[in-house]
Design a protein around this motif. Structure first.
Motif, PDB file in Angstrom:
ATOM      1  N   GLY A  70       0.685  -0.328  15.574  1.00 32.64           N
ATOM      2  CA  GLY A  70       0.086  -1.654  15.533  1.00 32.64           C
ATOM      3  C   GLY A  70      -0.799  -1.777  14.323  1.00 32.64           C
ATOM      4  O   GLY A  70      -0.944  -0.838  13.536  1.00 32.64           O
ATOM      5  N   GLY A  71      -1.385  -2.940  14.180  1.00 35.47           N
ATOM      6  CA  GLY A  71      -2.277  -3.204  13.061  1.00 35.47           C
ATOM      7  C   GLY A  71      -2.090  -4.619  12.569  1.00 35.47           C
ATOM      8  O   GLY A  71      -1.376  -5.427  13.170  1.00 35.47           O
ATOM      9  N   SER A  72      -2.724  -4.918  11.465  1.00 34.96           N
ATOM     10  CA  SER A  72      -2.610  -6.237  10.855  1.00 34.96           C
ATOM     11  C   SER A  72      -1.163  -6.484  10.444  1.00 34.96           C
ATOM     12  O   SER A  72      -0.597  -5.726   9.651  1.00 34.96           O
ATOM     13  N   SER A  73      -0.568  -7.535  10.977  1.00 36.40           N
ATOM     14  CA  SER A  73       0.838  -7.811  10.664  1.00 36.40           C
ATOM     15  C   SER A  73       1.030  -8.053   9.172  1.00 36.40           C
ATOM     16  O   SER A  73       2.048  -7.648   8.594  1.00 36.40           O
ATOM     17  N   GLU A  74       0.041  -8.676   8.524  1.00 34.60           N
ATOM     18  CA  GLU A  74       0.141  -8.920   7.089  1.00 34.60           C
ATOM     19  C   GLU A  74       0.115  -7.604   6.305  1.00 34.60           C
ATOM     20  O   GLU A  74       0.861  -7.423   5.350  1.00 34.60           O
ATOM     21  N   TYR A  75      -0.757  -6.679   6.713  1.00 26.81           N
ATOM     22  CA  TYR A  75      -0.844  -5.390   6.027  1.00 26.81           C
ATOM     23  C   TYR A  75       0.429  -4.574   6.243  1.00 26.81           C
ATOM     24  O   TYR A  75       0.966  -3.977   5.312  1.00 26.81           O
ATOM     25  N   LEU A  76       0.931  -4.561   7.463  1.00 24.60           N
ATOM     26  CA  LEU A  76       2.156  -3.808   7.763  1.00 24.60           C
ATOM     27  C   LEU A  76       3.338  -4.389   6.992  1.00 24.60           C
ATOM     28  O   LEU A  76       4.199  -3.648   6.496  1.00 24.60           O
ATOM     29  N   ARG A  77       3.390  -5.706   6.847  1.00 23.40           N
ATOM     30  CA  ARG A  77       4.444  -6.334   6.059  1.00 23.40           C
ATOM     31  C   ARG A  77       4.316  -5.904   4.588  1.00 23.40           C
ATOM     32  O   ARG A  77       5.311  -5.611   3.925  1.00 23.40           O
ATOM     33  N   TRP A  78       3.083  -5.840   4.080  1.00 17.50           N
ATOM     34  CA  TRP A  78       2.852  -5.402   2.704  1.00 17.50           C
ATOM     35  C   TRP A  78       3.365  -3.978   2.490  1.00 17.50           C
ATOM     36  O   TRP A  78       3.988  -3.683   1.459  1.00 17.50           O
ATOM     37  N   ILE A  79       3.157  -3.091   3.455  1.00 19.23           N
ATOM     38  CA  ILE A  79       3.694  -1.723   3.357  1.00 19.23           C
ATOM     39  C   ILE A  79       5.213  -1.787   3.214  1.00 19.23           C
ATOM     40  O   ILE A  79       5.792  -1.170   2.309  1.00 19.23           O
ATOM     41  N   ARG A  80       5.857  -2.538   4.115  1.00 20.63           N
ATOM     42  CA  ARG A  80       7.322  -2.628   4.074  1.00 20.63           C
ATOM     43  C   ARG A  80       7.823  -3.191   2.745  1.00 20.63           C
ATOM     44  O   ARG A  80       8.815  -2.738   2.202  1.00 20.63           O
ATOM     45  N   LYS A 126       5.074   4.165   8.795  1.00 17.57           N
ATOM     46  CA  LYS A 126       4.702   5.553   9.072  1.00 17.57           C
ATOM     47  C   LYS A 126       3.442   5.895   8.300  1.00 17.57           C
ATOM     48  O   LYS A 126       3.189   5.360   7.218  1.00 17.57           O
ATOM     49  N   LEU A 127       2.685   6.817   8.850  1.00 15.41           N
ATOM     50  CA  LEU A 127       1.555   7.417   8.165  1.00 15.41           C
ATOM     51  C   LEU A 127       1.855   8.901   8.047  1.00 15.41           C
ATOM     52  O   LEU A 127       2.119   9.562   9.057  1.00 15.41           O
ATOM     53  N   ILE A 128       1.852   9.421   6.838  1.00 13.83           N
ATOM     54  CA  ILE A 128       2.059  10.853   6.606  1.00 13.83           C
ATOM     55  C   ILE A 128       0.716  11.435   6.199  1.00 13.83           C
ATOM     56  O   ILE A 128       0.065  10.934   5.275  1.00 13.83           O
ATOM     57  N   ILE A 129       0.311  12.479   6.890  1.00 20.27           N
ATOM     58  CA  ILE A 129      -0.942  13.161   6.592  1.00 20.27           C
ATOM     59  C   ILE A 129      -0.617  14.446   5.846  1.00 20.27           C
ATOM     60  O   ILE A 129       0.271  15.198   6.241  1.00 20.27           O
ATOM     61  N   SER A 130      -1.353  14.671   4.760  1.00 20.55           N
ATOM     62  CA  SER A 130      -1.186  15.894   3.993  1.00 20.55           C
ATOM     63  C   SER A 130      -2.524  16.256   3.362  1.00 20.55           C
ATOM     64  O   SER A 130      -3.477  15.481   3.419  1.00 20.55           O
ATOM     65  N   THR A 131      -2.583  17.441   2.764  1.00 19.06           N
ATOM     66  CA  THR A 131      -3.766  17.889   2.042  1.00 19.06           C
ATOM     67  C   THR A 131      -3.336  18.503   0.727  1.00 19.06           C
ATOM     68  O   THR A 131      -2.176  18.884   0.545  1.00 19.06           O
TER      69      THR A 131
END
Length: 104
Positions: free
Chosen positions: A91-101, A5-10
């Motif tokens: 979608g996105g880089s599978s390696e980056y998404l795995r790093w998030i998880r 997930k991406l959460i946007i805030s200010t």
């Protein structure tokens, strides 16, 4: 459905945005928080059009932690009603998404 997930805030200042970002990452509620700004925001609040300089936070997390992340964001934030918009990462880089998880 994506797990990330991406959460946007200010926030109203860079110091506040940095403090929130650090806590969210330290508490493993976010893998990363990008800060940008200042940005100019125009919005309606209590029937009036307002203008403010704010700092954008892009919070990377997962579906499993997004509700806790938003709840913690609200606790840490000085705004009465902080922005918290959640976006599914499709979608996105599978390696980056795995790093998030693995990071939350």
């Amino acid at each position: 459905m994506s797990n990330e997930k991406l959460i946007i805030s200010t926030a109203g200042s860079r110091d506040e945005a940095s403090r929130i970002a650090k806590v969210l990452v330290e508490e493993s509620l976010a893998a990363c928080v990008n800060l940008a700004g200042p940005i100019d925001s125009v919005y309606r609040w209590r029937g009036k059009i307002e203008n403010a300089q704010e700092f954008l936070m892009l919070i990377k997390t997962t579906s499993a932690t997004s509700a806790k992340t938003i709840a913690r964001l609200r606790e840490l934030h000085s705004y009465q009603l902080p922005e918290a918009i959640e976006i599914d990462v499709e979608g996105g880089s599978s390696e980056y998404l795995r790093w998030i998880r693995e990071s939350v």
